[in-house]
Design a protein around this motif. Structure first.
Motif, PDB file in Angstrom:
ATOM      1  N   PRO A  22       0.833  -1.203   0.000  1.00  0.00           N
ATOM      2  CA  PRO A  22       0.000   0.000   0.000  1.00  0.00           C
ATOM      3  C   PRO A  22       0.878   1.266   0.000  1.00  0.00           C
ATOM      4  O   PRO A  22       1.951   1.299   0.590  1.00  0.00           O
ATOM      5  CB  PRO A  22      -0.794  -0.106   1.303  1.00  0.00           C
ATOM      6  CG  PRO A  22      -0.751  -1.550   1.668  1.00  0.00           C
ATOM      7  CD  PRO A  22       0.549  -2.074   1.144  1.00  0.00           C
ATOM      8  N   THR A  23       0.386   2.309  -0.657  1.00  0.00           N
ATOM      9  CA  THR A  23       1.122   3.557  -0.804  1.00  0.00           C
ATOM     10  C   THR A  23       1.495   4.170   0.547  1.00  0.00           C
ATOM     11  O   THR A  23       2.624   4.636   0.729  1.00  0.00           O
ATOM     12  CB  THR A  23       0.287   4.572  -1.614  1.00  0.00           C
ATOM     13  OG1 THR A  23      -0.019   3.979  -2.874  1.00  0.00           O
ATOM     14  CG2 THR A  23       1.054   5.859  -1.846  1.00  0.00           C
ATOM     15  N   ASP A  24       0.562   4.186   1.506  1.00  0.00           N
ATOM     16  CA  ASP A  24       0.882   4.799   2.798  1.00  0.00           C
ATOM     17  C   ASP A  24       1.991   4.037   3.523  1.00  0.00           C
ATOM     18  O   ASP A  24       2.829   4.630   4.201  1.00  0.00           O
ATOM     19  CB  ASP A  24      -0.354   4.972   3.685  1.00  0.00           C
ATOM     20  CG  ASP A  24      -1.115   3.683   3.961  1.00  0.00           C
ATOM     21  OD1 ASP A  24      -0.823   2.630   3.354  1.00  0.00           O
ATOM     22  OD2 ASP A  24      -2.038   3.733   4.800  1.00  0.00           O
ATOM     23  N   TYR A  25       2.033   2.730   3.319  1.00  0.00           N
ATOM     24  CA  TYR A  25       3.087   1.932   3.951  1.00  0.00           C
ATOM     25  C   TYR A  25       4.436   2.181   3.282  1.00  0.00           C
ATOM     26  O   TYR A  25       5.463   2.302   3.951  1.00  0.00           O
ATOM     27  CB  TYR A  25       2.703   0.449   3.902  1.00  0.00           C
ATOM     28  CG  TYR A  25       3.683  -0.439   4.620  1.00  0.00           C
ATOM     29  CD1 TYR A  25       3.994  -0.222   5.962  1.00  0.00           C
ATOM     30  CD2 TYR A  25       4.303  -1.490   3.973  1.00  0.00           C
ATOM     31  CE1 TYR A  25       4.905  -1.030   6.620  1.00  0.00           C
ATOM     32  CE2 TYR A  25       5.204  -2.304   4.623  1.00  0.00           C
ATOM     33  CZ  TYR A  25       5.502  -2.069   5.950  1.00  0.00           C
ATOM     34  OH  TYR A  25       6.405  -2.872   6.601  1.00  0.00           O
ATOM     35  N   THR A  26       4.447   2.307   1.933  1.00  0.00           N
ATOM     36  CA  THR A  26       5.720   2.586   1.263  1.00  0.00           C
ATOM     37  C   THR A  26       6.228   3.980   1.626  1.00  0.00           C
ATOM     38  O   THR A  26       7.440   4.179   1.749  1.00  0.00           O
ATOM     39  CB  THR A  26       5.624   2.428  -0.271  1.00  0.00           C
ATOM     40  OG1 THR A  26       4.644   3.313  -0.786  1.00  0.00           O
ATOM     41  CG2 THR A  26       5.310   1.003  -0.659  1.00  0.00           C
ATOM     42  N   LYS A  27       5.329   4.946   1.820  1.00  0.00           N
ATOM     43  CA  LYS A  27       5.760   6.279   2.277  1.00  0.00           C
ATOM     44  C   LYS A  27       6.445   6.179   3.630  1.00  0.00           C
ATOM     45  O   LYS A  27       7.456   6.835   3.880  1.00  0.00           O
ATOM     46  CB  LYS A  27       4.576   7.238   2.369  1.00  0.00           C
ATOM     47  CG  LYS A  27       4.122   7.772   1.051  1.00  0.00           C
ATOM     48  CD  LYS A  27       2.998   8.780   1.231  1.00  0.00           C
ATOM     49  CE  LYS A  27       2.529   9.297  -0.099  1.00  0.00           C
ATOM     50  NZ  LYS A  27       1.453  10.290   0.041  1.00  0.00           N
ATOM     51  N   PHE A  28       5.894   5.356   4.514  1.00  0.00           N
ATOM     52  CA  PHE A  28       6.497   5.151   5.835  1.00  0.00           C
ATOM     53  C   PHE A  28       7.894   4.546   5.693  1.00  0.00           C
ATOM     54  O   PHE A  28       8.843   4.992   6.348  1.00  0.00           O
ATOM     55  CB  PHE A  28       5.601   4.242   6.679  1.00  0.00           C
ATOM     56  CG  PHE A  28       6.191   3.868   8.004  1.00  0.00           C
ATOM     57  CD1 PHE A  28       6.160   4.754   9.062  1.00  0.00           C
ATOM     58  CD2 PHE A  28       6.782   2.627   8.198  1.00  0.00           C
ATOM     59  CE1 PHE A  28       6.704   4.412  10.293  1.00  0.00           C
ATOM     60  CE2 PHE A  28       7.323   2.281   9.416  1.00  0.00           C
ATOM     61  CZ  PHE A  28       7.288   3.177  10.466  1.00  0.00           C
ATOM     62  N   LEU A  29       8.036   3.541   4.831  1.00  0.00           N
ATOM     63  CA  LEU A  29       9.344   2.919   4.629  1.00  0.00           C
ATOM     64  C   LEU A  29      10.349   3.916   4.066  1.00  0.00           C
ATOM     65  O   LEU A  29      11.519   3.909   4.429  1.00  0.00           O
ATOM     66  CB  LEU A  29       9.233   1.696   3.720  1.00  0.00           C
ATOM     67  CG  LEU A  29       8.503   0.493   4.303  1.00  0.00           C
ATOM     68  CD1 LEU A  29       8.277  -0.564   3.228  1.00  0.00           C
ATOM     69  CD2 LEU A  29       9.253  -0.087   5.486  1.00  0.00           C
ATOM     70  N   LYS A  30       9.885   4.808   3.186  1.00  0.00           N
ATOM     71  CA  LYS A  30      10.779   5.797   2.576  1.00  0.00           C
ATOM     72  C   LYS A  30      11.172   6.906   3.545  1.00  0.00           C
ATOM     73  O   LYS A  30      12.207   7.539   3.361  1.00  0.00           O
ATOM     74  CB  LYS A  30      10.129   6.407   1.340  1.00  0.00           C
ATOM     75  CG  LYS A  30      10.056   5.460   0.166  1.00  0.00           C
ATOM     76  CD  LYS A  30       9.355   6.130  -1.004  1.00  0.00           C
ATOM     77  CE  LYS A  30       9.235   5.213  -2.188  1.00  0.00           C
ATOM     78  NZ  LYS A  30       8.550   5.884  -3.316  1.00  0.00           N
ATOM     79  N   THR A  31      10.358   7.154   4.550  1.00  0.00           N
ATOM     80  CA  THR A  31      10.665   8.250   5.476  1.00  0.00           C
ATOM     81  C   THR A  31      11.250   7.749   6.787  1.00  0.00           C
ATOM     82  O   THR A  31      12.230   8.293   7.274  1.00  0.00           O
ATOM     83  CB  THR A  31       9.416   9.107   5.770  1.00  0.00           C
ATOM     84  OG1 THR A  31       8.388   8.272   6.289  1.00  0.00           O
ATOM     85  CG2 THR A  31       8.944   9.810   4.517  1.00  0.00           C
ATOM     86  N   GLN A  32      10.648   6.721   7.358  1.00  0.00           N
ATOM     87  CA  GLN A  32      11.109   6.236   8.666  1.00  0.00           C
ATOM     88  C   GLN A  32      11.704   4.845   8.624  1.00  0.00           C
ATOM     89  O   GLN A  32      12.426   4.460   9.533  1.00  0.00           O
ATOM     90  CB  GLN A  32       9.954   6.262   9.665  1.00  0.00           C
ATOM     91  CG  GLN A  32       9.594   7.664  10.057  1.00  0.00           C
ATOM     92  CD  GLN A  32       8.478   7.667  11.058  1.00  0.00           C
ATOM     93  OE1 GLN A  32       7.347   7.941  10.712  1.00  0.00           O
ATOM     94  NE2 GLN A  32       8.793   7.355  12.291  1.00  0.00           N
ATOM     95  N   ASN A  33      11.340   4.059   7.638  1.00  0.00           N
ATOM     96  CA  ASN A  33      11.892   2.728   7.446  1.00  0.00           C
ATOM     97  C   ASN A  33      11.871   1.880   8.714  1.00  0.00           C
ATOM     98  O   ASN A  33      12.858   1.260   9.077  1.00  0.00           O
ATOM     99  CB  ASN A  33      13.311   2.806   6.870  1.00  0.00           C
ATOM    100  CG  ASN A  33      13.714   1.485   6.237  1.00  0.00           C
ATOM    101  OD1 ASN A  33      12.873   0.688   5.876  1.00  0.00           O
ATOM    102  ND2 ASN A  33      15.002   1.267   6.115  1.00  0.00           N
ATOM    103  N   GLY A  34      10.730   1.874   9.377  1.00  0.00           N
ATOM    104  CA  GLY A  34      10.578   1.056  10.560  1.00  0.00           C
ATOM    105  C   GLY A  34      10.918   1.771  11.847  1.00  0.00           C
ATOM    106  O   GLY A  34      10.526   1.344  12.923  1.00  0.00           O
TER     107      GLY A  34
END
Length: 188
Positions: A22-34
Motif C-alpha cells: 500500500p502507498t501509505d506503507y511505502t511512504k512510511f518505509l521511505k521516510t522512517q523505514n521502521g
C-alpha cells in the motif's frame, strides 16, 4: 536512525512477496523505514484485547536480522502457524508489540490486524485476527510517540503534518495512558 528505504529496496521486497505494498506503507518505509521512538504506544480501545507498546516496526535494508522486514514478514513463521500458511498468505507481519504479539497488514484490503499468541485460533481452528485499523495511516495516527525522532525523507512535509495532527489529537489521551499504566503497575 535507520536509513530510508529506497524505491529499489521496496521493489525488491515486493518482488519477493509477489505483491504491491500500500502507498501509505511505502511512504512510511521511505521516510522512517521502521524507525519509531523508543516509547511509542498505540491509543486503541479494543474490547477484550490489551495491546502492548510498540516493540518493533520492521524496516528494509536495516542490516539487523531481527528488525529486517524481508526476514520477518512471514506471519506463519511465528509461533506454530505454519499450518495456516494458506490462510495467512494475504498478510505481512510488519512489527510486534512489547508482548511479542504481531501487527499484520492485509495486502488485499489494506486493513491492519493484531494477532495475540495467547488467543491464536478459535474453536473451529481458524486463526484469530483482530482488526485494529482501516489502513496503515490510521495505525500510525493511533501511535503516540512519547520520545519522538526527527522526520526525514522525501515526504517530510506529509509526515510533519501527520505528527502535528497526532500531537493535537492525542495530548489528552497520552496523559490518560500514563495514568492507566501507573494504575496497572501499582496493582501488580
Amino acid at each position: 536512525m535507520a536509513k530510508s528505504a529506497t524505491d529499489c529496496d521496496i521493489e525488491r521486497f515486493e518482488a519477493e512477496i509477489g505483491r504491491i505494498l500500500p502507498t501509505d506503507y511505502t511512504k512510511f518505509l521511505k521516510t522512517q523505514n521502521g524507525e519509531m521512538g523508543n516509547n511509542t504506544f498505540l491509543d486503541l480501545d479494543i474490547e477484550n484485547i490489551e495491546i502492548g507498546d510498540i516493540g518493533t516496526i520492521f524496516g528494509l535494508g536495516v542490516n539487523q536480522a531481527d528488525d529486517e522486514l524481508s526476514n520477518r514478514w512471514k506471519v506463519w513463521a511465528y509461533y506454530d502457524l505454519a499450518k495456516y500458511k494458506e490462510e495467512l498468505k494475504d498478510y505481512i507481519c510488519f512489527g510486534t508489540d512489547d508482548f511479542g504479539d504481531l501487527f499484520l497488514l492485509n495486502l488485499d484490503n489494506q486493513f491492519v490486524f493484531y494477532f495475540t499468541h495467547e488467543r491464536d485460533v478459535d474453536s473451529t481452528g481458524r486463526v484469530i485476527l483482530t482488526k485494529i485499523a482501516n489502513s496503515f495511516s490510521e495505525f500510525l495516527a493511533a501511535a503516540i510517540d512519547e520520545d519522538p525522532i526527527p522526520w526525514t525523507g522525501e515526504d517530510e512535509k506529509y509526515w510533519q503534518e501527520t505528527a502535528k495532527l497526532r500531537r493535537i489529537q492525542n495530548a489528552k489521551i497520552q496523559e490518560e495512558h500514563r495514568i492507566r499504566k501507573l494504575k496497572k503497575s501499582s496493582e501488580l
